[in-house]
Structures are given as structure tokens and as C-alpha cells.
Design a protein around this motif. Structure first.
Motif, short mmCIF file in Angstrom:
data_model
loop_
_atom_site.label_atom_id
_atom_site.label_comp_id
_atom_site.label_asym_id
_atom_site.label_seq_id
_atom_site.Cartn_x
_atom_site.Cartn_y
_atom_site.Cartn_z
N LEU A 334 -23.89 56.95 42.83
CA LEU A 334 -25.07 57.16 41.97
C LEU A 334 -24.66 57.55 40.56
N SER A 335 -23.56 58.31 40.45
CA SER A 335 -23.11 58.71 39.11
C SER A 335 -22.62 57.48 38.34
N TYR A 336 -22.02 56.51 39.04
CA TYR A 336 -21.60 55.28 38.34
C TYR A 336 -22.79 54.40 37.98
N LYS A 338 -25.62 55.60 37.09
CA LYS A 338 -26.10 56.27 35.87
C LYS A 338 -25.20 55.87 34.68
N ALA A 339 -23.89 55.86 34.91
CA ALA A 339 -22.96 55.48 33.83
C ALA A 339 -23.19 54.04 33.40
N GLY A 340 -23.54 53.18 34.35
CA GLY A 340 -23.83 51.78 34.02
C GLY A 340 -24.98 51.69 33.03
N HIS A 341 -26.04 52.47 33.28
CA HIS A 341 -27.17 52.51 32.35
C HIS A 341 -26.75 53.11 31.01
N GLU A 342 -26.08 54.26 31.08
CA GLU A 342 -25.72 54.99 29.85
C GLU A 342 -24.83 54.15 28.93
N ASP A 343 -23.93 53.37 29.53
CA ASP A 343 -23.00 52.58 28.71
C ASP A 343 -23.65 51.31 28.17
N GLY A 344 -24.90 51.06 28.56
CA GLY A 344 -25.60 49.90 28.01
C GLY A 344 -25.58 48.67 28.90
N GLY A 345 -25.22 48.84 30.19
CA GLY A 345 -25.25 47.71 31.11
C GLY A 345 -26.69 47.33 31.44
N GLU A 346 -26.88 46.08 31.84
CA GLU A 346 -28.23 45.63 32.23
C GLU A 346 -28.28 45.53 33.76
N LEU A 347 -29.17 46.31 34.35
CA LEU A 347 -29.27 46.31 35.81
C LEU A 347 -29.89 44.98 36.26
N LEU A 348 -29.13 44.21 37.03
CA LEU A 348 -29.65 42.92 37.50
C LEU A 348 -30.24 43.03 38.91
N GLU A 373 -15.57 47.15 28.56
CA GLU A 373 -15.22 48.55 28.27
C GLU A 373 -16.09 49.55 29.03
N HIS A 374 -17.15 49.09 29.70
CA HIS A 374 -18.01 50.02 30.43
C HIS A 374 -17.25 50.68 31.59
N ARG A 375 -17.63 51.92 31.89
CA ARG A 375 -16.94 52.64 32.98
C ARG A 375 -17.05 51.89 34.31
N ILE A 376 -18.22 51.28 34.57
CA ILE A 376 -18.36 50.58 35.86
C ILE A 376 -17.47 49.34 35.92
N ALA A 377 -16.94 48.90 34.77
CA ALA A 377 -16.04 47.75 34.77
C ALA A 377 -14.57 48.18 34.71
N ARG A 378 -14.33 49.48 34.62
CA ARG A 378 -12.94 49.94 34.48
C ARG A 378 -12.49 50.85 35.61
N GLU A 379 -13.40 51.67 36.14
CA GLU A 379 -12.99 52.69 37.11
C GLU A 379 -13.36 52.26 38.53
N GLU A 380 -12.54 52.64 39.49
CA GLU A 380 -12.87 52.30 40.87
C GLU A 380 -14.08 53.13 41.32
N ILE A 381 -15.08 52.47 41.90
CA ILE A 381 -16.28 53.16 42.35
C ILE A 381 -16.22 53.40 43.85
N PHE A 382 -15.82 52.41 44.59
CA PHE A 382 -15.70 52.45 46.05
C PHE A 382 -17.07 52.49 46.72
N VAL A 385 -21.44 48.63 44.28
CA VAL A 385 -21.83 48.51 42.88
C VAL A 385 -20.82 47.60 42.18
N ALA A 386 -21.31 46.48 41.62
CA ALA A 386 -20.39 45.54 40.97
C ALA A 386 -20.82 45.29 39.53
N ALA A 387 -19.82 44.92 38.70
CA ALA A 387 -20.07 44.62 37.28
C ALA A 387 -19.87 43.13 37.07
#
Ligand code: ADP
Length: 478
Positions: A334-336, A338-348, A373-382, A385-387
């Protein structure tokens, strides 16, 4: 509470301290059982029992070890439905996936039963007259095994089976949230004819049991699968005392989709790789890198396909994705989001928790259109959730695929032999998939990554011999 899962030390079941619930992530009101925690003293006893058992076990015959491992494999295979049910209940992957994992654990024991009879060596001519040179392999000694929760039968199997096959003794520490699967495996091993102390299993907190293991002077090697911070901490401890170590850690695995791909195949590879097993696989595709020409069409097909995915109780027929395995993991997911939204990702697609009849950790499969450069595209979420990333062309897609500190698995979906061949050579990963999901590997070939994903020799297949044995070069004059 139904069952109390215990540790197994020197041939005896040990209750441990206190009582922790073994949660069922699909139904929090009905735990799988409970378990007692082993402490540092019990862990030291397990390492000492393994050290005491080693001299004799290291000289056991390959046939003796093969017979024991083969019997363990046969029992696991015969009971795969029951073990799969336990796994689905405790960890949350769907019943078919769980039965498949149990079967795989059985096959791994059988594979290494055969390997015990095929321990390789070499004989070479010496550079000196009248001298023979032999290169042989001997067991390493006491092997510590620290396992994660996401494959609670298969990963312990692919570490324990080769350790025993090559004549080592074992102290196995399962992850805290899957003591039931660990207990089931230990229970089978406890009846297989192993002398006391050869196999030990210690249930307890990672920082207590793991630390007591790695610091014990009688531990000779450590095989770890888990998170990057824990693995790197263990690596530092191991280096300080010269301990042989093997680490399998995270991934941020790319799946490249080229414009010439069969898009139906690409969507199936992406859905399987990113979301099955709730995205909780180190080889999960968490970056979907799609060539510009088919990006919009791919995104549209993904949304349509994800709308058909059924999330629910993994024991029920027709369920595609079970719960997230734990509250801690759900909070991370859930925190990722949130990070997806915060970093400017578009929820599909997705992004929300799901309520079903029972209280559990259910989460929608989630897809973001993201930037590299978004966190969801760089850090392992496990988690599920995909970018989705846009690439100008093949070269750009390859550069994006390699733009990560991880290097476990990389996939490509294409009909171009030229690009598939180039990708196989240039993907900076230990494993490459062409027209297949990034997750889903064979048990008889090496498994492992590059860069920040792995450290030390490969696991599985014949390559496991590198970690679980040490080489001796002997010279003989007539
Ligand atoms: P995850 O976040 O996926 O649970 P961890 O790396 O925390 O990954 O856990 C993987 C395994 O490592 C588990 O068996 C866990 O108990 C163990 N572990 C956690 N912390 C430590 C530690 N400090 N030392 C040794 N083992 C640890």
C-alpha cells in the motif's frame, strides 16, 4: 488453536518459548496453528548437534544419502495435495500453485538423490613425472539455511536437499510466518532415517536465530534467500569471520514487449509474471517495458484482462490470486501504491484493498503507467503492483531493462529472432526468458542473478555442487 509447530534439534522436537499465532492471511480469525520461538541458546544447540553429527555423516555412502532423499521426495509427492493445502492456507498462493510447489519440492529431493550418486571429480596428468593429480569434492560441514516465506516448501527443499546429498549437516531457519510448512518438511525428514543432528530446524525470529547461527564458530556455510538489507547484513557478518555464503535477494525484473510481439501472449506473460502468486516471487515482472507502437493497445488489453482476474480465498476453485502473505507485506504494498501516486504515476488498474467474507489481506492487482525514475519502477515491492514503462524502440527497451541495481531475471516478448538473440546476450540478468513469463523456472538448472540480486555460486541443478562442496587437489607419487 489446532496445532503447535515445534523446532527439531538433535533428533528431538522442542517446544520453544511462548506462543505465537501462525496466521492464515485469508482468514485472520482462524489461524493455522501456533508456534514457540527458539532462542539463541537453542540455536547454538542445533549448530552444535549438526557439528557433532557431521564427521560420521560426511563419510556416509552416497547410496545411503540417495535412498533417504529419494524417500523424502516420494513422500512429498504422495502427499502433495495435503501439503499444498497447508501451503495455500498459510502463505496464500492458490491451491493449484501450492500443489505445484509441493510437487516441485518432491522432485528436487529426487533430483538430488540422483546427484548424491554423481558427485563429480577429475583426474589429470601432473606436470611432473610419476605423479597423479586428483581433484575431488568434499562436503563443506555444517550448513545454515535461512529461507523466506514466499516458497515455503520449494526454497527450503532446494537448499536442504543438496546440502544433505553432498554430505553436509543442516540447521534450517524458516521464515517466521510459515512455521507450518517448515514443520511439515521437518517432520518428513525426521522419519527418513537421518542420524540425530544431521538435520535440525529452528523456528524463531530472524534477528535472534539468524544472528546466533551466523555468529556460531561451528557454522561452515550459510545459504540465504530473502531481502536485500538482511542479505547484505549477513554478508558483512560472514566476511568478518570468513564464512562461506550464498545470497539470493531481490529483483526488479523487466518484461520487454516489442511491437512485433503476439500481444495476447505478451498480456498473458505480463499477468502471470507480475500478479500470480500475488506478485510475491523474486522473479516477478514488476517493470513492463513496452515499445511505443503497441503501448496503448497493450495497456488497454492489460486493463481488460486484469478486470477478469479473481482475487479471493486461495482454496476456492477459480481464484487466480490469493491474499498478500502478511499485514507487514500488505502495508509495504500500500505504501508503494501511495508512492506511485505521489511520484506522478497514472493508475491504470486496481490500487485498493478487497473485502471478502473473511478478514484477510486481499489487494487488487495494480498497474501504474510510470516513469523509470519513479520508486515503483526502481524498488522491489514484492506484491501485486507493476509499473508500465514506455520505450521508443528495442535499444531503448534494453537500456531501460538494464537500468536497475538488480539482475535476477529479464524477459522479452517478440517474434524477432534478431532481437531475442541480442536480448539473451545483453540482458544483465542471471536468467532470461523469451516469450515466457519472468517467473516460473525449472528445478534442474541453475537459478540465480547478477548485480545486487545475488552473491556467490548458483543454486539448483548440478551447479549446486559449487556451494555445498569444497574442492580438494591431491597429488600422489607411485
Ligand atoms: P522479508 O522482508 O521478505 O521477510 P527478510 O530478509 O526479512 O525478508 O527475511 C528472510 C529470512 O531472513 C527470514 O527467515 C527471516 O527470519 C530472516 N532474517 C531476518 N532478519 C535476519 C537477521 N538479522 N539475521 C538473519 N536472518 C534474518
Amino acid at each position: 488453536m489446532s496445532q503447535r509447530f515445534q523446532s527439531y534439534i538433535n533428533g528431538e522436537w522442542i517446544a520453544g518459548n511462548g506462543s505465537e499465532p501462525d496466521e492464515n492471511p485469508s482468514d485472520l480469525d482462524r489461524p493455522v496453528g501456533e508456534y514457540g520461538q527458539a532462542d539463541a541458546v537453542l540455536t547454538a544447540q542445533a549448530v552444535e548437534a549438526a557439528a557433532a553429527a557431521w564427521p560420521k555423516w560426511s563419510l556416509s555412502t552416497p547410496q545411503q544419502r540417495a535412498d533417504i532423499l529419494d524417500a523424502v521426495g516420494s513422500e512429498i509427492l504422495a502427499r502433495k495435495e495435503e501439503l499444498g493445502r497447508l501451503l495455500a492456507t498459510e502463505e496464500g498462493k492458490t491451491l493449484p500453485e501450492s500443489i505445484g510447489e509441493a510437487a516441485r519440492a518432491g522432485q528436487i529431493f529426487k533430483f538430488f538423490a540422483g546427484e548424491a550418486l554423481r558427485i563429480p571429480g577429475e583426474k589429470l596428468a601432473s606436470t611432473r613425472p610419476g605423479v597423479d593429480v586428483e581433484i575431488t569434492r568434499e562436503p563443506v560441514g555444517v550448513v545454515g539455511i535461512i529461507a523466506p516465506w514466499n516458497f515455503p516448501l520449494a526454497i527450503p527443499a532446494w537448499k536442504i536437499a543438496p546440502a544433505l546429498a553432498y554430505g553436509n549437516t543442516v540447521v534450517f531457519k524458516p521464515a517466521e510466518i510459515v512455521p507450518g510448512c517448515a514443520w511439515a518438511l521437518a517432520e518428513i525428514l525426521s522419519r527418513a532415517g537421518l542420524p540425530a543432528g544431521v538435520f535440525n530446524m529452528v523456528i524463531g525470529a530472524g534477528r535472534v536465530v539468524g544472528a546466533a547461527m551466523v555468529e556460531h564458530p561451528s557454522l561452515d556455510a550459510l545459504s540465504f534467500t530473502g531481502s536485500v538489507p538482511t542479505g547484505n547484513g549477513l554478508l558483512r557478518q560472514a566476511a568478518a569471520r570468513g564464512l562461506k555464503i550464498q545470497l539470493e535477494m531481490g529483483g526488479k525484473n523487466p518484461l520487454v514487449v516489442l511491437a512485433d510481439a503476439d500481444l495476447d501472449k505478451a498480456v498473458e506473460c505480463a499477468v502471470n509474471g507480475a500478479y500470480f502468486s500475488t506478485g510475491q516471487r523474486c522473479t516477478a515482472s514488476s517493470r513492463l517495458i513496452v515499445e511505443n507502437a503497441v503501448y496503448d493497445e497493450f495497456a488497454a488489453r492489460m486493463r481488460k484482462r486484469l478486470a477478469q482476474i479473481k482475487v479471493g480465498n486461495p482454496l476456492e476453485a477459480g481464484i487466480d490470486i490469493g491474499p498478500v502473505a502478511s499485514l507487514a507485506q500488505l502495508e509495504t504494498d500500500l505504501s508503494y501504491i501511495k508512492a506511485g501516486h505521489e511520484d506522478g504515476g497514472e493508475l491504470l488498474f486496481g490500487g485498493e484493498r478487497i473485502e471478502i467474507a473473511t478478514r484477510g489481506h486481499f489487494l487488487e492487482p495494480t498497474l501504474f503507467a510510470a516513469k523509470p525514475e519513479h520508486r515503483i519502477a526502481r524498488e522491489e515491492i514484492f506484491g501485486p503492483v507493476a509499473a508500465l514503462l514506455r520505450a521508443d524502440d528495442y535499444e531503448h527497451a534494453l537500456a531501460l531493462a538494464n537500468d536497475t541495481r538488480f539482475g535476477l531475471c529479464a524477459g522479452i516478448v517478440t517474434n524477432s529472432l534478431k532481437h531475442a538473440t541480442h536480448f539473451k546476450r545483453h540482458a544483465q540478468a542471471g536468467m532470461v526468458m523469451v516469450n515466457l513469463p519472468t517467473a516460473g523456472v525449472d528445478p534442474h538448472v541453475p537459478f540465480g542473478g547478477r548485480k545486487g540480486s545475488s552473491y556467490g555460486p548458483r543454486e539448483q541443478g548440478r551447479y549446486a555442487v559449487e556451494f555445498y562442496t569444497t574442492v580438494k587437489t591431491a597429488y600422489t607419487a607411485a
